[in-house]
Design a protein around this motif. Structure first.
Motif, PDB file in Angstrom:
ATOM      1  N   SER A 108       5.527  -8.338   9.582  1.00 32.97           N
ATOM      2  CA  SER A 108       5.271  -6.928   9.197  1.00 32.97           C
ATOM      3  C   SER A 108       6.454  -6.299   8.233  1.00 32.97           C
ATOM      4  O   SER A 108       7.395  -6.867   8.975  1.00 32.97           O
ATOM      5  CB  SER A 108       4.495  -6.106  10.138  1.00 32.97           C
ATOM      6  OG  SER A 108       3.369  -6.865  10.845  1.00 32.97           O
ATOM      7  N   SER A 115       0.539  -0.977   9.937  1.00 35.51           N
ATOM      8  CA  SER A 115      -0.343  -1.984   9.009  1.00 35.51           C
ATOM      9  C   SER A 115       0.201  -1.839   7.454  1.00 35.51           C
ATOM     10  O   SER A 115       1.208  -1.035   7.177  1.00 35.51           O
ATOM     11  CB  SER A 115      -1.581  -1.479   9.198  1.00 35.51           C
ATOM     12  OG  SER A 115      -1.945  -1.682  10.623  1.00 35.51           O
ATOM     13  N   TYR A 125      -1.350  -1.483   3.437  1.00 37.10           N
ATOM     14  CA  TYR A 125      -2.476  -1.486   2.373  1.00 37.10           C
ATOM     15  C   TYR A 125      -1.823  -1.521   0.937  1.00 37.10           C
ATOM     16  O   TYR A 125      -0.841  -0.890   0.904  1.00 37.10           O
ATOM     17  CB  TYR A 125      -3.356  -0.258   2.541  1.00 37.10           C
ATOM     18  CG  TYR A 125      -2.783   0.711   1.928  1.00 37.10           C
ATOM     19  CD1 TYR A 125      -3.138   1.272   0.485  1.00 37.10           C
ATOM     20  CD2 TYR A 125      -1.713   1.825   2.209  1.00 37.10           C
ATOM     21  CE1 TYR A 125      -2.486   2.097  -0.297  1.00 37.10           C
ATOM     22  CE2 TYR A 125      -1.162   2.801   1.746  1.00 37.10           C
ATOM     23  CZ  TYR A 125      -1.554   3.097   0.653  1.00 37.10           C
ATOM     24  OH  TYR A 125      -1.009   4.153  -0.144  1.00 37.10           O
ATOM     25  N   GLU A 127      -8.202  -0.480   5.052  1.00 43.37           N
ATOM     26  CA  GLU A 127      -7.364  -0.508   6.073  1.00 43.37           C
ATOM     27  C   GLU A 127      -6.904   0.587   6.764  1.00 43.37           C
ATOM     28  O   GLU A 127      -6.939   0.682   8.029  1.00 43.37           O
ATOM     29  CB  GLU A 127      -5.914  -1.351   5.442  1.00 43.37           C
ATOM     30  CG  GLU A 127      -6.185  -2.647   4.814  1.00 43.37           C
ATOM     31  CD  GLU A 127      -6.550  -2.440   3.216  1.00 43.37           C
ATOM     32  OE1 GLU A 127      -6.424  -3.637   2.630  1.00 43.37           O
ATOM     33  OE2 GLU A 127      -7.029  -1.445   2.892  1.00 43.37           O
ATOM     34  N   GLU A 178      -7.855   1.530  11.103  1.00 46.98           N
ATOM     35  CA  GLU A 178      -6.432   2.259  11.886  1.00 46.98           C
ATOM     36  C   GLU A 178      -7.088   3.502  12.296  1.00 46.98           C
ATOM     37  O   GLU A 178      -6.840   3.680  13.639  1.00 46.98           O
ATOM     38  CB  GLU A 178      -5.297   2.069  11.203  1.00 46.98           C
ATOM     39  CG  GLU A 178      -4.664   0.729  11.055  1.00 46.98           C
ATOM     40  CD  GLU A 178      -4.375  -0.062  12.259  1.00 46.98           C
ATOM     41  OE1 GLU A 178      -3.706   0.712  13.204  1.00 46.98           O
ATOM     42  OE2 GLU A 178      -4.902  -1.107  12.362  1.00 46.98           O
TER      43      GLU A 178
END
Length: 611
Positions: free
Chosen positions: A308, A343, A345, A441, A445
């Motif tokens: 990540s 995360s 996108y 996305e 979340e």
């Protein structure tokens, strides 16, 4: 002359300033009240960013004054200031800034906000914007009067001179414009600053309203938020066109070096693997790759697994400060918070934070209060068009003990819901930055964060329901048992017994019973604690005494206070077990207060006060 040639004579370029001059509603200047809010918001955002970048705790002053037919807006901060030669471009040139090409979280991104406020000022009042800025106590402050040349999108400096200013450093901007000042809970300057204070608990914000009323939103912490550092783009979700552009304009001579130094989370091994997957020579110059080669490389990005993106490009609020911010502005019975993992996108790292406050003084019969934030900036308008609202509406809140009369939509109940999206690039639906786009996305979340705090609320409400039933049951028992005890004592001719132990056993409570004996000028005190529940109970028991105690068994921790001593024990008592504590004190003039239990609900304790 041909028609096309005639038409060509009328073709000409327009500047971005001219475009927004005719389309100011796009930037959030579509009504008088909103124009005022937008100007304040943009200036405050700039001040917060500048202070945090310089490591300064923000202290921001906002004043709204009626000036004839216009409103005068003054925003002053204690930031690092702006060097004199940059002042005109910062305030009077659209799309001028330092953050657009940097991948890190910040409030301002495009360099439009504050210069749009200057443009609106000169459009509605025809007056220049006045700016004072100072970068050090030993340097003079620079005063400027500015307009925007909309045909060229360039600043016009009407006046520029050094002046004396009492601040050691900082910036002050004065704008005079058409507007309308309203005082409401959300869609107002006051509401916007209150929301800003919740997610920026390190800042002190002062508002002086047109009537002279002063509101101060004090800071709740002396710690600055974690600094966000710039990172390289992440390979996950990068568009083909963006990749081709980077390949074409890079100065790197080898593809493997380009991959390693252009993207985050790609090292030497990952770069080699990407080249192998794409069937490309790792030493080929990136600029030599044609469209087909770029497509192969882009396809390889989707096949390879890389870690990540680094989290240091983001500056989340954190669960502790979300709770502190909500507690500062609301009186609540319960707060649940969560911070989702980072995360990605379209190659942009982001994270979602959610806070849920319940009860207290919130209205029970109206829709919950929804607070939306993007990079610590409150989103005041276009709630219905925002991904955060859509995520809230899609949750079945009746499963989490909140009413949803129509079966969907924003729930009803005494709750306030805070959602914060932090990203290197917030996908707003328009330049006015009022709503976040429905990126799949991000929606996922937010949904996961909402359900996490909702589960915590359901557990709390379930527990409160059980405790409420216990209270009702205990009230009934305490009404009946004393009458029975009194009758029996009269019939048997004996003293009326203490019903506390009986109530504790019936209710399955923790019983605290204190026995005191007096001899030789001393009080011998014994405290028996019995656990009649079927659960392990862990808590603190406090005895606050006016004098020091002797023979304390087991050993207690002692805190000396102005009016006595706080003796307290940490206890864990298993179901059906008990613990005994004892001590002695001089009896002269001493009155014992009720024992105090810390760490348990009052409904499950008999014989002691609960804090």
């Amino acid at each position: 002359m041909e028609i096309a040639e005639e038409l060509a004579k009328h073709q000409k370029a327009i500047s971005v300033a001219e475009f927004f001059e005719k389309n100011r509603q796009i930037l959030g200047f579509d009504s008088a009240p909103r124009a005022l809010i937008t100007c304040v918001k943009e200036a405050v955002d700039n001040s917060l960013d500048a202070c945090e970048d310089a490591g300064i705790l923000p202290d921001i002053f906002v004043q709204i004054k009626k000036s004839g037919e216009y409103y005068q807006v003054i925003i002053e901060d204690n930031g690092p200031g702006i060097v004199p030669e940059e002042i005109p471009r910062v305030f009077a040139k659209l799309l001028y800034g330092s953050r657009f090409h940097t991948l890190r979280q910040s409030r301002g991104q495009q360099g439009i906000g504050i210069s749009a406020a200057v443009l609106y000022t000169q459009l509605t009042s025809g007056k220049p914007t006045r700016v004072i800025s100072k970068i050090a106590p030993t340097r003079p402050a620079r005063y400027c009067e500015l307009l925007i040349n909309t045909a060229k999108n360039e600043p016009e400096v009407l006046k520029s001179e050094d002046v004396d200013w009492e601040r050691p450093r900082g910036t002050r901007i004065e704008l005079e414009m058409e507007g309308s000042y309203v005082r409401s809970r959300r869609q107002s300057v006051y509401g916007s600053l209150k929301s800003t204070a919740i997610v920026n608990p390190h800042a002190r914000l002062t508002l002086v309203e047109p009537e002279g009323n002063m509101e101060v939103f004090e800071r709740a912490t002396e710690s600055l938020p974690k600094k966000a550092y710039a990172i390289s783009p992440h390979p996950a979700g990068i568009e083909l066109g963006e990749l081709i552009k980077r390949l074409r304009y890079t100065d790197k001579k080898k593809l493997r070096v380009f991959l390693k130094e252009t993207f985050s989370s790609i090292g030497a091994i990952s770069a080699q693997e990407l080249c192998s997957l794409a069937g490309l020579d790792p030493d080929v110059p990136p600029a030599d790759l044609d469209h087909e080669a770029a497509k192969k490389l882009h396809a390889a990005f989707k096949q390879i697994k890389v870690k990540s993106p680094p989290v240091d490009c983001l500056s989340p609020i954190g669960e502790e400060l979300i709770k502190a911010g909500l507690e500062k502005e609301y009186r609540l019975d319960f707060i649940a918070t969560t911070v989702r993992p980072v995360s990605v996108y379209s190659g942009n790292p982001f994270l979602v934070e959610v806070g849920l406050g319940y009860g207290g003084e919130l209205e029970k019969e109206s829709r919950i209060e929804l607070l939306r934030f993007a990079n610590r900036v409150p989103l005041v308008y276009q709630q219905g068009a925002c991904a955060m609202t859509h995520a809230v509406e899609s949750v079945s809140w009746k499963n989490y003990s909140l009413s949803q009369p129509t079966g969907s939509g924003v729930p009803v109940g005494p709750a306030v819901l805070l959602i914060h999206v932090a990203s290197t690039n917030i996908p707003f639906t328009s330049e006015s930055k009022d709503a976040v786009a429905d990126v799949p996305e991000i929606l996922v979340e937010i949904d996961l964060g909402l359900k996490e705090v909702a589960r915590k609320l359901r557990r709390y409400l379930s527990r409160q329901s059980i405790l409420s039933e216990r209270r009702e049951k205990e009230e009934i028992i305490r009404k009946i048992l004393p009458r029975i005890a009194k009758k029996l004592s009269e019939v048997l001719g004996k003293d009326e017994p203490d019903i506390g132990p009986v109530v504790a056993k019936i209710m399955g409570n923790l019983l605290v019973f204190r026995k005191v004996e007096k001899s030789n000028g001393h009080l011998s005190v014994k405290i028996l604690v019995e656990n009649h529940s079927d659960l392990l109970r862990s808590f603190k028991l406090h005895e606050v005494l006016a004098v020091q105690a002797d023979g304390v068994t087991p050993e207690a921790r002692v805190i000396s206070m102005a009016d006595g001593y706080d003796y307290h024990w940490k206890l864990s008592i298993a179901p059906g077990k008990s613990a005994a504590l004892s001590y002695s004190i001089a009896s002269d003039g001493v009155t014992l207060t009720e024992p105090v239990i810390e760490g348990l609900d009052a409904e499950i304790v008999t014989g002691a006060r609960v804090i």
